[in-house]
Design a protein around this motif. Sequence first.
Motif, mmCIF file in Angstrom:
data_model
loop_
_atom_site.group_PDB
_atom_site.id
_atom_site.type_symbol
_atom_site.label_atom_id
_atom_site.label_comp_id
_atom_site.label_asym_id
_atom_site.label_seq_id
_atom_site.Cartn_x
_atom_site.Cartn_y
_atom_site.Cartn_z
ATOM 1 N N PHE A 159 -0.689 12.555 5.610
ATOM 2 C CA PHE A 159 -0.052 11.237 5.644
ATOM 3 C C PHE A 159 -0.496 10.374 4.463
ATOM 4 O O PHE A 159 0.188 9.420 4.086
ATOM 5 N N LEU A 160 -1.621 10.732 3.854
ATOM 6 C CA LEU A 160 -2.131 9.974 2.707
ATOM 7 C C LEU A 160 -1.208 10.040 1.496
ATOM 8 O O LEU A 160 -1.315 9.222 0.579
ATOM 9 N N LEU A 161 -0.288 11.004 1.485
ATOM 10 C CA LEU A 161 0.635 11.142 0.361
ATOM 11 C C LEU A 161 1.577 9.953 0.208
ATOM 12 O O LEU A 161 2.165 9.766 -0.856
ATOM 13 N N ILE A 162 1.736 9.153 1.242
ATOM 14 C CA ILE A 162 2.683 8.041 1.171
ATOM 15 C C ILE A 162 2.093 6.819 0.462
ATOM 16 O O ILE A 162 2.822 5.897 0.120
ATOM 17 N N TYR A 163 0.770 6.830 0.222
ATOM 18 C CA TYR A 163 0.139 5.620 -0.308
ATOM 19 C C TYR A 163 0.242 5.511 -1.830
ATOM 20 O O TYR A 163 0.226 6.500 -2.550
ATOM 21 N N SER A 164 0.317 4.267 -2.286
ATOM 22 C CA SER A 164 0.481 3.968 -3.707
ATOM 23 C C SER A 164 -0.874 3.919 -4.412
ATOM 24 O O SER A 164 -1.929 4.046 -3.785
ATOM 25 N N GLU A 165 -0.827 3.712 -5.726
ATOM 26 C CA GLU A 165 -2.063 3.558 -6.492
ATOM 27 C C GLU A 165 -2.823 2.319 -6.038
ATOM 28 O O GLU A 165 -4.055 2.300 -6.031
ATOM 29 N N GLU A 166 -2.103 1.286 -5.655
ATOM 30 C CA GLU A 166 -2.772 0.089 -5.141
ATOM 31 C C GLU A 166 -3.484 0.410 -3.834
ATOM 32 O O GLU A 166 -4.568 -0.101 -3.568
ATOM 33 N N LEU B 105 0.798 -1.218 0.000
ATOM 34 C CA LEU B 105 0.000 0.000 0.000
ATOM 35 C C LEU B 105 0.836 1.275 0.000
ATOM 36 O O LEU B 105 0.343 2.341 -0.344
ATOM 37 N N VAL B 106 2.098 1.168 0.390
ATOM 38 C CA VAL B 106 2.954 2.356 0.512
ATOM 39 C C VAL B 106 3.843 2.510 -0.724
ATOM 40 O O VAL B 106 4.399 1.532 -1.225
ATOM 41 N N ARG B 107 3.972 3.727 -1.203
ATOM 42 C CA ARG B 107 4.844 4.017 -2.353
ATOM 43 C C ARG B 107 6.300 3.709 -2.011
ATOM 44 O O ARG B 107 6.724 3.898 -0.868
ATOM 45 N N ARG B 108 7.040 3.281 -3.001
ATOM 46 C CA ARG B 108 8.476 3.056 -2.793
ATOM 47 C C ARG B 108 9.210 4.373 -2.558
ATOM 48 O O ARG B 108 10.199 4.423 -1.844
ATOM 49 N N ASP B 109 8.710 5.425 -3.185
ATOM 50 C CA ASP B 109 9.327 6.747 -3.043
ATOM 51 C C ASP B 109 8.475 7.640 -2.133
ATOM 52 O O ASP B 109 8.287 8.829 -2.411
ATOM 53 N N ALA B 110 7.954 7.073 -1.058
ATOM 54 C CA ALA B 110 6.980 7.777 -0.215
ATOM 55 C C ALA B 110 7.500 9.113 0.298
ATOM 56 O O ALA B 110 6.806 10.129 0.226
ATOM 57 N N ILE B 111 8.720 9.134 0.810
ATOM 58 C CA ILE B 111 9.253 10.363 1.393
ATOM 59 C C ILE B 111 9.489 11.417 0.321
ATOM 60 O O ILE B 111 9.164 12.600 0.496
ATOM 61 N N GLU B 112 10.026 10.991 -0.822
ATOM 62 C CA GLU B 112 10.259 11.925 -1.920
ATOM 63 C C GLU B 112 8.935 12.495 -2.429
ATOM 64 O O GLU B 112 8.834 13.699 -2.730
#
Length: 223
Positions: free
Chosen positions: A144-151, A10-17
Amino acid sequence: MQLESLSSRLVRRDAIECFAKNCEKIWQDWTLLLRKTTLPLNIASSDTWVIAAFRAVDSVISGKRGITYVRLIVLFDSVKAVVRAERENGEAHRERGDRDISAVIDIYENAQRSPDRRGLRDMILKHRRIGKRVESLAGPSPLFLLIYSEEGEAVIRDTKRTANGTLVLVATKILQRYPTHFVRFCTRLAEEAELAIRSNRSANMHDIWSITRRKDNIWLRER
Protein backbone atom coordinates in the motif's frame (compact mmCIF):
# COMPACT_ATOMS: atom_id res chain seq x y z
CA MET A 1 -9.84 19.94 7.52
CA GLN A 2 -6.12 19.65 8.32
CA LEU A 3 -6.32 15.85 8.10
CA GLU A 4 -8.10 16.08 4.75
CA SER A 5 -5.47 18.44 3.35
CA LEU A 6 -2.57 16.35 4.64
CA SER A 7 -4.03 13.09 3.34
CA SER A 8 -4.48 14.64 -0.12
CA ARG A 9 -0.87 15.84 -0.23
CA LEU A 10 0.60 12.53 0.86
CA VAL A 11 -0.96 10.47 -1.94
CA ARG A 12 0.34 10.46 -5.52
CA ARG A 13 -1.97 11.83 -8.19
CA ASP A 14 -1.24 8.75 -10.27
CA ALA A 15 -1.42 6.34 -7.31
CA ILE A 16 -3.24 3.52 -9.08
CA GLU A 17 -1.09 3.73 -12.20
CA CYS A 18 2.05 3.75 -10.08
CA PHE A 19 0.84 0.73 -8.15
CA ALA A 20 0.02 -1.22 -11.31
CA LYS A 21 3.40 -0.38 -12.84
CA ASN A 22 5.58 -1.17 -9.82
CA CYS A 23 3.77 -3.65 -7.59
CA GLU A 24 5.28 -6.77 -9.18
CA LYS A 25 8.88 -5.59 -8.71
CA ILE A 26 8.22 -4.35 -5.15
CA TRP A 27 6.41 -7.58 -4.29
CA GLN A 28 9.39 -9.59 -5.51
CA ASP A 29 11.72 -7.44 -3.40
CA TRP A 30 9.41 -7.88 -0.41
CA THR A 31 9.30 -11.66 -0.84
CA LEU A 32 13.09 -11.83 -1.08
CA LEU A 33 13.41 -9.71 2.07
CA LEU A 34 10.96 -12.01 3.86
CA ARG A 35 13.08 -15.04 2.95
CA LYS A 36 16.13 -13.39 4.49
CA THR A 37 14.45 -12.08 7.63
CA THR A 38 11.78 -14.58 8.67
CA LEU A 39 13.04 -16.23 11.85
CA PRO A 40 12.69 -20.00 12.34
CA LEU A 41 10.47 -21.24 15.15
CA ASN A 42 12.03 -21.81 18.58
CA ILE A 43 15.08 -19.73 17.71
CA ALA A 44 17.35 -18.25 20.41
CA SER A 45 18.05 -14.52 20.47
CA SER A 46 21.77 -15.34 20.28
CA ASP A 47 21.35 -17.35 17.07
CA THR A 48 23.39 -16.05 14.14
CA TRP A 49 20.19 -16.09 12.06
CA VAL A 50 18.98 -13.06 14.06
CA ILE A 51 22.15 -11.13 13.28
CA ALA A 52 21.87 -12.12 9.60
CA ALA A 53 18.24 -10.91 9.51
CA PHE A 54 19.13 -7.49 10.91
CA ARG A 55 22.01 -7.23 8.45
CA ALA A 56 19.70 -8.13 5.55
CA VAL A 57 17.42 -5.23 6.51
CA ASP A 58 20.38 -2.89 6.95
CA SER A 59 21.68 -3.72 3.48
CA VAL A 60 18.67 -2.06 1.85
CA ILE A 61 17.36 0.38 4.45
CA SER A 62 19.50 3.29 3.26
CA GLY A 63 17.40 3.64 0.11
CA LYS A 64 13.92 5.16 0.11
CA ARG A 65 12.22 1.83 0.54
CA GLY A 66 9.33 2.02 2.95
CA ILE A 67 8.81 -1.73 2.86
CA THR A 68 12.22 -2.19 4.48
CA TYR A 69 11.16 -0.12 7.48
CA VAL A 70 7.97 -2.17 7.78
CA ARG A 71 10.08 -5.32 7.85
CA LEU A 72 12.42 -3.81 10.44
CA ILE A 73 9.52 -3.23 12.84
CA VAL A 74 8.23 -6.78 12.33
CA LEU A 75 11.75 -8.07 13.00
CA PHE A 76 12.01 -5.95 16.14
CA ASP A 77 8.71 -7.38 17.39
CA SER A 78 9.72 -10.96 16.54
CA VAL A 79 13.05 -10.74 18.35
CA LYS A 80 11.41 -8.94 21.25
CA ALA A 81 9.02 -11.89 21.67
CA VAL A 82 12.01 -14.26 21.74
CA VAL A 83 13.83 -12.10 24.30
CA ARG A 84 10.72 -11.90 26.48
CA ALA A 85 10.26 -15.67 26.39
CA GLU A 86 13.90 -16.21 27.38
CA ARG A 87 13.52 -13.79 30.28
CA GLU A 88 10.29 -15.38 31.50
CA ASN A 89 11.82 -18.87 31.25
CA GLY A 90 14.87 -17.78 33.22
CA GLU A 91 17.18 -18.30 30.25
CA ALA A 92 18.41 -14.71 30.22
CA HIS A 93 19.55 -12.59 33.15
CA ARG A 94 19.49 -8.83 32.84
CA GLU A 95 19.87 -5.95 35.23
CA ARG A 96 16.77 -4.71 37.02
CA GLY A 97 14.98 -2.12 34.89
CA ASP A 98 16.32 -3.40 31.58
CA ARG A 99 13.47 -3.67 29.09
CA ASP A 100 13.08 -6.35 26.47
CA ILE A 101 13.29 -3.78 23.68
CA SER A 102 16.68 -2.60 25.06
CA ALA A 103 18.00 -6.13 24.66
CA VAL A 104 16.74 -6.19 21.06
CA ILE A 105 18.45 -2.89 20.31
CA ASP A 106 21.66 -4.34 21.78
CA ILE A 107 21.39 -7.28 19.36
CA TYR A 108 20.76 -4.93 16.42
CA GLU A 109 23.73 -2.81 17.49
CA ASN A 110 25.96 -5.90 17.63
CA ALA A 111 24.86 -6.76 14.09
CA GLN A 112 26.42 -3.57 12.73
CA ARG A 113 29.57 -4.11 10.71
CA SER A 114 30.90 -0.58 11.11
CA PRO A 115 33.88 -0.32 13.47
CA ASP A 116 32.81 3.24 14.34
CA ARG A 117 30.21 2.87 17.12
CA ARG A 118 29.65 6.60 17.65
CA GLY A 119 26.03 7.58 17.27
CA LEU A 120 25.10 4.00 16.38
CA ARG A 121 22.40 3.60 18.99
CA ASP A 122 20.85 6.96 18.05
CA MET A 123 20.74 5.81 14.42
CA ILE A 124 19.01 2.56 15.44
CA LEU A 125 16.44 4.45 17.52
CA LYS A 126 15.79 6.77 14.56
CA HIS A 127 15.27 3.79 12.26
CA ARG A 128 12.77 2.41 14.74
CA ARG A 129 10.87 5.70 15.01
CA ILE A 130 10.64 6.01 11.23
CA GLY A 131 9.64 2.35 10.97
CA LYS A 132 6.71 2.89 13.33
CA ARG A 133 5.50 5.79 11.18
CA VAL A 134 5.88 3.84 7.95
CA GLU A 135 4.01 0.91 9.49
CA SER A 136 1.04 3.14 10.35
CA LEU A 137 0.79 4.40 6.76
CA ALA A 138 1.21 0.92 5.26
CA GLY A 139 -2.06 -0.16 6.84
CA PRO A 140 -2.89 -3.77 5.97
CA SER A 141 -0.01 -4.29 3.53
CA PRO A 142 3.46 -2.90 2.76
CA LEU A 143 2.40 -2.80 -0.92
CA PHE A 144 0.00 0.00 0.00
CA LEU A 145 3.03 2.27 0.43
CA LEU A 146 3.26 2.54 -3.36
CA ILE A 147 0.45 5.10 -3.38
CA TYR A 148 2.40 7.70 -1.40
CA SER A 149 4.09 10.74 -2.92
CA GLU A 150 7.57 12.14 -2.36
CA GLU A 151 6.04 14.54 0.14
CA GLY A 152 4.66 11.52 1.94
CA GLU A 153 8.20 10.11 2.16
CA ALA A 154 9.42 13.43 3.61
CA VAL A 155 6.66 13.54 6.23
CA ILE A 156 7.41 9.97 7.26
CA ARG A 157 11.11 10.66 7.78
CA ASP A 158 10.67 13.98 9.57
CA THR A 159 9.51 12.75 12.98
CA LYS A 160 9.14 16.32 14.28
CA ARG A 161 6.96 17.53 11.43
CA THR A 162 3.82 15.48 12.03
CA ALA A 163 2.88 13.63 15.21
CA ASN A 164 2.55 9.82 15.08
CA GLY A 165 -1.07 10.04 16.21
CA THR A 166 -1.88 12.39 13.35
CA LEU A 167 -0.29 9.99 10.86
CA VAL A 168 -2.47 7.15 12.14
CA LEU A 169 -5.60 9.26 11.57
CA VAL A 170 -4.38 10.29 8.12
CA ALA A 171 -3.65 6.67 7.20
CA THR A 172 -7.18 5.67 8.22
CA LYS A 173 -8.68 8.43 6.10
CA ILE A 174 -6.55 7.49 3.09
CA LEU A 175 -7.42 3.81 3.43
CA GLN A 176 -11.13 4.65 3.39
CA ARG A 177 -10.77 6.37 0.01
CA TYR A 178 -9.80 3.23 -1.85
CA PRO A 179 -12.20 0.50 -2.99
CA THR A 180 -12.32 -2.65 -0.90
CA HIS A 181 -11.09 -4.65 -3.92
CA PHE A 182 -7.85 -2.68 -4.09
CA VAL A 183 -7.16 -2.92 -0.36
CA ARG A 184 -7.97 -6.63 -0.39
CA PHE A 185 -5.55 -7.23 -3.24
CA CYS A 186 -2.73 -5.44 -1.39
CA THR A 187 -3.50 -7.46 1.72
CA ARG A 188 -3.63 -10.73 -0.17
CA LEU A 189 -0.25 -10.10 -1.78
CA ALA A 190 1.36 -9.61 1.63
CA GLU A 191 -0.39 -12.63 3.17
CA GLU A 192 0.50 -14.94 0.29
CA ALA A 193 4.15 -13.91 0.39
CA GLU A 194 4.38 -14.73 4.11
CA LEU A 195 2.51 -18.00 3.66
CA ALA A 196 4.87 -19.03 0.85
CA ILE A 197 7.90 -18.34 3.04
CA ARG A 198 6.48 -20.19 6.04
CA SER A 199 5.54 -23.22 3.93
CA ASN A 200 8.84 -23.12 2.01
CA ARG A 201 7.29 -22.86 -1.43
CA SER A 202 7.56 -20.43 -4.31
CA ALA A 203 5.11 -17.57 -4.67
CA ASN A 204 3.71 -16.31 -7.95
CA MET A 205 2.05 -12.90 -8.05
CA HIS A 206 0.17 -13.69 -11.27
CA ASP A 207 -1.61 -16.60 -9.57
CA ILE A 208 -2.71 -14.30 -6.75
CA TRP A 209 -3.77 -11.71 -9.33
CA SER A 210 -5.93 -14.23 -11.19
CA ILE A 211 -7.61 -15.55 -8.05
CA THR A 212 -8.31 -12.08 -6.67
CA ARG A 213 -9.56 -10.81 -10.02
CA ARG A 214 -12.02 -13.69 -10.32
CA LYS A 215 -13.28 -13.20 -6.79
CA ASP A 216 -13.50 -9.42 -6.72
CA ASN A 217 -13.46 -8.34 -10.39
CA ILE A 218 -10.61 -6.04 -9.45
CA TRP A 219 -10.28 -3.08 -11.79
CA LEU A 220 -6.52 -2.59 -11.93
CA ARG A 221 -5.19 -2.88 -15.45
CA GLU A 222 -4.34 -6.31 -16.83
CA ARG A 223 -0.64 -7.20 -16.53
